[in-house]
Design an enzyme around this catalytic site. Structure first.
Site, PDB file in Angstrom:
ATOM      1  N   GLU A 198     -13.710 -13.396  -6.448  1.00 56.01           N
ATOM      2  CA  GLU A 198     -12.337 -12.988  -6.761  1.00 56.01           C
ATOM      3  C   GLU A 198     -11.196 -13.707  -5.475  1.00 56.01           C
ATOM      4  O   GLU A 198     -10.290 -13.544  -6.055  1.00 56.01           O
ATOM      5  CB  GLU A 198     -12.029 -11.492  -7.085  1.00 56.01           C
ATOM      6  CG  GLU A 198     -12.406 -10.462  -6.137  1.00 56.01           C
ATOM      7  CD  GLU A 198     -13.888 -10.168  -5.653  1.00 56.01           C
ATOM      8  OE1 GLU A 198     -14.623 -10.759  -6.197  1.00 56.01           O
ATOM      9  OE2 GLU A 198     -13.984  -9.318  -5.416  1.00 56.01           O
TER      10      GLU A 198
ATOM     11  N   GLU B 288     -16.153 -11.327   2.835  1.00 56.12           N
ATOM     12  CA  GLU B 288     -14.799 -10.985   2.006  1.00 56.12           C
ATOM     13  C   GLU B 288     -14.421 -12.406   1.637  1.00 56.12           C
ATOM     14  O   GLU B 288     -13.790 -12.611   0.447  1.00 56.12           O
ATOM     15  CB  GLU B 288     -13.838 -10.204   2.923  1.00 56.12           C
ATOM     16  CG  GLU B 288     -12.735  -9.786   2.483  1.00 56.12           C
ATOM     17  CD  GLU B 288     -11.577  -9.295   3.016  1.00 56.12           C
ATOM     18  OE1 GLU B 288     -11.291  -9.646   4.015  1.00 56.12           O
ATOM     19  OE2 GLU B 288     -11.079  -8.246   2.695  1.00 56.12           O
TER      20      GLU B 288
ATOM     21  N   GLU C 249       1.958   1.680  -3.285  1.00 61.66           N
ATOM     22  CA  GLU C 249       0.911   2.141  -4.320  1.00 61.66           C
ATOM     23  C   GLU C 249       0.917   3.588  -3.892  1.00 61.66           C
ATOM     24  O   GLU C 249       0.517   4.407  -4.922  1.00 61.66           O
ATOM     25  CB  GLU C 249      -0.382   1.386  -3.884  1.00 61.66           C
ATOM     26  CG  GLU C 249      -1.692   1.764  -4.755  1.00 61.66           C
ATOM     27  CD  GLU C 249      -3.010   1.203  -4.238  1.00 61.66           C
ATOM     28  OE1 GLU C 249      -2.808   0.183  -3.497  1.00 61.66           O
ATOM     29  OE2 GLU C 249      -3.714   1.472  -4.791  1.00 61.66           O
TER      30      GLU C 249
ATOM     31  N   GLU D 121       0.817  -1.124  -0.004  1.00 62.48           N
ATOM     32  CA  GLU D 121       0.102  -0.048   0.103  1.00 62.48           C
ATOM     33  C   GLU D 121       0.754   1.162   0.034  1.00 62.48           C
ATOM     34  O   GLU D 121       0.737   2.207  -0.642  1.00 62.48           O
ATOM     35  CB  GLU D 121      -1.086  -0.186   1.461  1.00 62.48           C
ATOM     36  CG  GLU D 121      -2.105   0.883   1.012  1.00 62.48           C
ATOM     37  CD  GLU D 121      -3.178   0.698   2.232  1.00 62.48           C
ATOM     38  OE1 GLU D 121      -4.127  -0.207   1.756  1.00 62.48           O
ATOM     39  OE2 GLU D 121      -3.038   0.970   3.218  1.00 62.48           O
TER      40      GLU D 121
ATOM     41  N   SER E 126      -7.400   1.674  -2.406  1.00 63.54           N
ATOM     42  CA  SER E 126      -6.291   1.009  -2.557  1.00 63.54           C
ATOM     43  C   SER E 126      -6.551  -0.388  -3.222  1.00 63.54           C
ATOM     44  O   SER E 126      -7.602  -0.922  -2.944  1.00 63.54           O
ATOM     45  CB  SER E 126      -5.327   0.829  -1.340  1.00 63.54           C
ATOM     46  OG  SER E 126      -4.525  -0.010  -1.536  1.00 63.54           O
TER      47      SER E 126
ATOM     48  N   CYS F 126     -11.031  -2.199  14.195  1.00 63.73           N
ATOM     49  CA  CYS F 126     -11.106  -3.673  14.471  1.00 63.73           C
ATOM     50  C   CYS F 126     -11.298  -4.217  16.191  1.00 63.73           C
ATOM     51  O   CYS F 126     -12.016  -4.982  16.408  1.00 63.73           O
ATOM     52  CB  CYS F 126     -10.161  -4.589  13.987  1.00 63.73           C
ATOM     53  SG  CYS F 126      -9.923  -4.181  12.199  1.00 63.73           S
TER      54      CYS F 126
ATOM     55  N   LYS G 145     -15.693  -9.966   7.445  1.00 68.52           N
ATOM     56  CA  LYS G 145     -14.537 -10.840   6.765  1.00 68.52           C
ATOM     57  C   LYS G 145     -15.211 -12.040   6.408  1.00 68.52           C
ATOM     58  O   LYS G 145     -14.522 -12.527   5.400  1.00 68.52           O
ATOM     59  CB  LYS G 145     -13.609 -11.118   7.700  1.00 68.52           C
ATOM     60  CG  LYS G 145     -12.867  -9.760   8.247  1.00 68.52           C
ATOM     61  CD  LYS G 145     -11.422  -9.579   7.537  1.00 68.52           C
ATOM     62  CE  LYS G 145     -10.920  -8.463   7.800  1.00 68.52           C
ATOM     63  NZ  LYS G 145     -10.071  -7.736   6.831  1.00 68.52           N
TER      64      LYS G 145
ATOM     65  N   CYS H   3      -8.596  -2.285   3.752  1.00 64.53           N
ATOM     66  CA  CYS H   3      -8.564  -3.594   4.766  1.00 64.53           C
ATOM     67  C   CYS H   3      -9.612  -3.806   5.483  1.00 64.53           C
ATOM     68  O   CYS H   3      -9.690  -4.863   6.119  1.00 64.53           O
ATOM     69  CB  CYS H   3      -7.214  -3.365   5.413  1.00 64.53           C
ATOM     70  SG  CYS H   3      -7.094  -1.998   6.509  1.00 64.53           S
TER      71      CYS H   3
END
Ligand code: SF4
Ligand code: SF4
Ligand code: SF4
Ligand code: FES
Length: 570
Positions: A365, A360, A281, A278, A318, A502, A357, A298
Site C-alpha cells: 500500500e 515498510e 487525529e 497525528e 494512528s 530509533c 523500514k 511511526c
C-alpha cells in the site's frame, strides 16, 4: 565493598561485581564472545577463562562474582592456553572468509583471532557452508558464521518478546533456528534487526541495497533525493571513530552531496508533518470518544508487532504513515510538481536507523503517489559503507545545510529519534492548539530516557490526558496486556520497537549498547534545544505545504497521501 587483587593489583568493587567487570575497572580486558553488557550472563563460549588462587580449575570471568581476598590472574599460561584452544575450536568450525564478510574489521571473533595471532589451526576444519536465509526484506541470516553465543536469541525473546528464533537440537546439531526451520519471512519476525546488532560476528546482518542506490546515482535521467532520519545524525560519526553521540548533521549532509544526491532532505520535516496529522487525529478521537488508547504508528517494527500479536488493537494505531513514508509520498507529488519533474524520474532514498523500514517501504500500500513512494532504504551502517567506499573522511569534511523545502524543520521533529520524543513533540503542539495558550516550558522530561515504560498525566484545559511511552517490544507487550486486562487505561501511547527508540535501532552502528544509546539521547535533546523553532506547528514550510497543496490536516489529500491502514499478519 569487596577487596581483591587482579594480576597482583589491589582493587575494591561493590558486592555482586563479576571478575570481568572488576578487571575492566583497572584497565584489563578479558576476551568475551557470549557476554553482552545489556544481557543476562550465558557463560557458554568459555573464552573468558581466568585463574583464581585456590580454585580447582579455570573459571569464567563473565559469570564468577568476586569475593573478599580473591586473587585473580588473567594472564597465566594455563588461562591463555585455554582461551586459545577455545578460539581455535571456534575457528575450526568457522568459514573464516573475512575478506568478503560484512563484518570484516567489525567482528569480535576476527579481533580475537588477530590478537591471539593464530597462524595455524591444530584442529581439523569442520565448518559447513549452509544456505543463507535471504527471505526477509530486512535482514539476512548466514548461520555458517554463527558461533552459537545465543545473544540474538536473548534479544529476540527477552528484549523484544517476539521469539522468532530460538535454540534448537542438542550436542553437535545444536543451532539457532526458527520454528520448524521456516524462512524468516514466514515466522513472527517483525524485522527489527536487534539480533543483527547483538551478533558478535557476521551471521545476521541487514539486507544491503547499496547497489540500487549507486545505480540510480549513476543514471543521468534520475533525480535522486535522500532523506535522513533524526537518529542518524547522532550515530553516523561512530562509524568513523568518533565518540558515541557525536553530532555530525552538517558533515552527513556534505557527504551525501559528495556521493551525488541531487537534493538532501531531512525526515524531521515529515516528522513535523506527522505531529500535525497525528495531533489532529488525537483531537478528533477526543471529540468522538475514541478508540483509546491511540497508539503512535511511526515505528514499523511496532506496527508489525501489533499486526502479528495484537490484531484486535489495529484500530488503536494512528492511521498516520511514518515520517519516512509521508516523505516518499510528498516527494513524488508535491515536490515533483513544484520542480516540474516527472515522478517516475524521481528516485527516493531513505537513510534510516532501522531495518524494519526496508519492509515498510516495500509494503503493497505504500504507493499512494502512484509510484513506489520510497525506492530504497539504507541503514546507518550502509550509508557509512558508501561514504567509506568513496574515500570521504567524515571527520575532515566541511559542514553544510539541508536543502529547502524539506530541510526546514523544528526541534520537535528531531526528538522523534529518541524514546518519548514523539509524545513530547505531540504534546508541544496539542497543548497549544487546544488551549490557544503558549506552553511556558517545552520540555516534558517525564517521558525522556531509557526507562522501559514511562507514564504521565497532562492537564490540557481541564482534561486529564493519560499518556504512556514504551520502548522495546517486551515493554510494549507488558503495557498492552495491562490494557487488555483492564488494569490500565490511557488516552495516548507512544511505542518504539527498539530499546531507546530509533537512536537504538537495528540498523545503527555495531556496538549499539545502552551506554551508547544514552549518549545519543543526550545529543538528540541538545540538537533540539539549539533549534530556532521547537514546535511542529510553528514550522513555516509545514504551513506553506498545507496552503499550497494539502489544504488542511486530515483533509482528502492528506488522507490519501499521509494515512494508511493495517492488516493482520497470520
Ligand atoms: S564473521 Fe568475523 S571471523 Fe567470520 S568471516 Fe566474518 S569477519 Fe571473519
Ligand atoms: S529481526 Fe527482530 S524479531 Fe526478527 S529475529 Fe531479529 S530480533 Fe527477532
Ligand atoms: S547468529 Fe550471531 S548472535 Fe546469534 S547465536 Fe549465532 S553468532 Fe550468536
Ligand atoms: S564470555 Fe564468558 S563464557 Fe562466554
Amino acid at each position: 565493598m569487596i577487596n581483591l587483587s587482579i594480576n597482583n593489583i589491589p582493587v575494591s568493587v561493590e558486592e555482586g561485581t563479576t571478575i570481568l567487570q572488576a578487571a575492566k575497572m583497572i584497565g584489563v580486558e578479558i576476551p568475551t564472545l557470549c557476554y553482552h553488557e545489556d544481557q543476562s550472563v550465558k557463560a557458554n563460549c568459555r573464552i573468558c577463562l581466568v585463574e583464581v588462587k585456590g580454585a580447582k580449575g579455570l573459571l569464567t570471568a563473565c559469570s564468577t562474582k568476586v569475593f573478599e581476598g580473591m586473587e585473580v590472574f588473567t594472564n597465566t599460561r594455563a588461562a591463555r592456553d585455554a582461551r586459545k584452544t577455545v578460539l581455535e575450536l571456534i575457528l575450526a568450525s568457522h568459514p573464516m572468509d573475512c575478506l568478503k564478510c560484512i563484518r570484516n574489521q567489525k567482528c569480535e571473533l576476527q579481533k580475537y583471532a588477530a590478537e591471539f595471532f593464530i597462524e595455524e589451526l591444530p584442529f581439523e576444519r569442520t565448518y559447513q557452508i549452509l544456505p543463507k536465509d535471504e527471505s526477509s526484506p530486512s535482514i539476512v541470516k548466514d548461520l555458517s558464521k554463527c558461533i552459537k553465543c545465543g545473544r540474538c536469541v536473548e534479544v529476540c525473546q527477552s528484549i523484544q518478546s517476539v521469539g522468532a528464533i530460538s535454540y534448537s537440537h542438542r550436542s553437535d546439531e545444536y543451532r539457532i533456528a526458527t520454528l520448524f526451520e521456516l524462512p524468516l519471512n514466514e515466522t513472527v519476525c517483525v524485522y527489527c534487526g536487534q539480533c543483527s546488532l547483538a551478533c558478535p560476528v557476521g551471521a545476521i546482518y541487514e539486507k544491503s541495497e547499496i547497489e540500487k542506490v549507486w545505480k540510480a546515482l549513476g543514471d543521468p535521467e534520475m533525480h535522486v533525493v535522500v532523506q535522513t532520519a533524526p537518529a542518524v545524525r547522532v550515530s553516523l560519526g561512530e562509524e568513523f571513530g568518533m565518540e558515541p553521540g557525536s553530532i555530525v548533521t552538517g558533515q552527513m549532509v556534505t557527504a551525501l552531496r559528495m556521493l551525488g544526491f541531487d537534493r538532501v532532505f531531512d525526515t524531521d520535516f515529515t516528522a513535523d508533518l506527522t505531529i500535525i496529522e497525528e495531533g489532529n487525529e488525537f483531537l478528533q478521537r477526543l471529540k468522538n470518544g475514541g478508540p483509546f488508547p491511540m497508539f503512535t504508528s511511526c515505528s514499523p517494527g511496532w506496527v508489525n508487532f501489533v499486526e502479528t500479536f495484537y490484531p484486535e488493537f489495529m484500530a488503536n494505531l494512528s492511521t498516520c504513515k511514518s515520517p519516512q513514508q509521508m516523505f516518499g509520498a510528498l516527494a513524488k507529488t508535491y515536490y515533483a510538481q513544484k520542480m516540474g519533474i516527472s515522478p517516475d524520474k524521481i528516485f527516493v532514498v531513505s537513510v534510516m536507523p532501522c531495518t524494519a523500514k526496508k519492509y515498510e517501504s516495500a509494503r503493497e500500500e505504500m504507493n499512494s503517489s502512484g509510484f513506489r513512494d520510497v525506492d530504497v532504504v539504507l541503514t546507518t551502517r550502509e550509508l557509512a559503507r558508501m561514504i567509506r567506499e568513496s574515500g570521504i573522511d567524515l571527520k575532515k569534511i566541511v559542514e553544510s545545510e539541508f536543502d529547502a523545502p524539506f530541510g526546514i524543520t523544528s526541534g520537535a521533529g528531531v526528538i522523534f529519534g529518541a524514546s518519548g520524543g514523539v509524545m513530547e513533540a505531540a504534546l508541544r503542539t496539542v497543548y497549544e492548539v487546544v488551549t490557544q495558550r503558549e506552553l511556558g516550558k517545552l520540555d516534558f522530561e517525564d517521558v525522556r530516557g531509557l526507562d522501559g515504560i514511562k507514564e504521565a498525566v497532562i492537564n490540557i484545559d481541564g482534561l486529564e490526558v493519560k499518556i504512556a511511552v514504551a520502548n522495546s517490544l517486551s515493554n510494549a507487550r507488558h503495557l498492552v496486556d495491562k490494557i487488555k486486562s483492564g488494569e490500565r487505561e490511557y488516552h495516548f501511547i507512544e511505542v518504539m520497537c527498539c530499546p531507546g527508540g530509533c537512536i537504538g535501532g537495528g540498523g545503527q552502528p555495531i556496538g549499539t549498547v545502552n551506554r551508547v544509546r544514552n549518549e545519543r539521547i543526550k545529543s538528540i535533546y541538545e540538537v533540539d534545544a539549539n533549534m530556532p523553532i521547537r514546535q511542529s506547528h510553528k514550522n513555516p514550510v509545514i504551513k506553506q505545504l498545507y496552503d499550497e497543496f494539502l489544504e488542511k490536516p486530515l483533509g482528502e489529500r492528506s488522507h490519501h497521501l499521509l494515512h494508511t491502514h493495517y492488516r493482520a499478519r497470520g
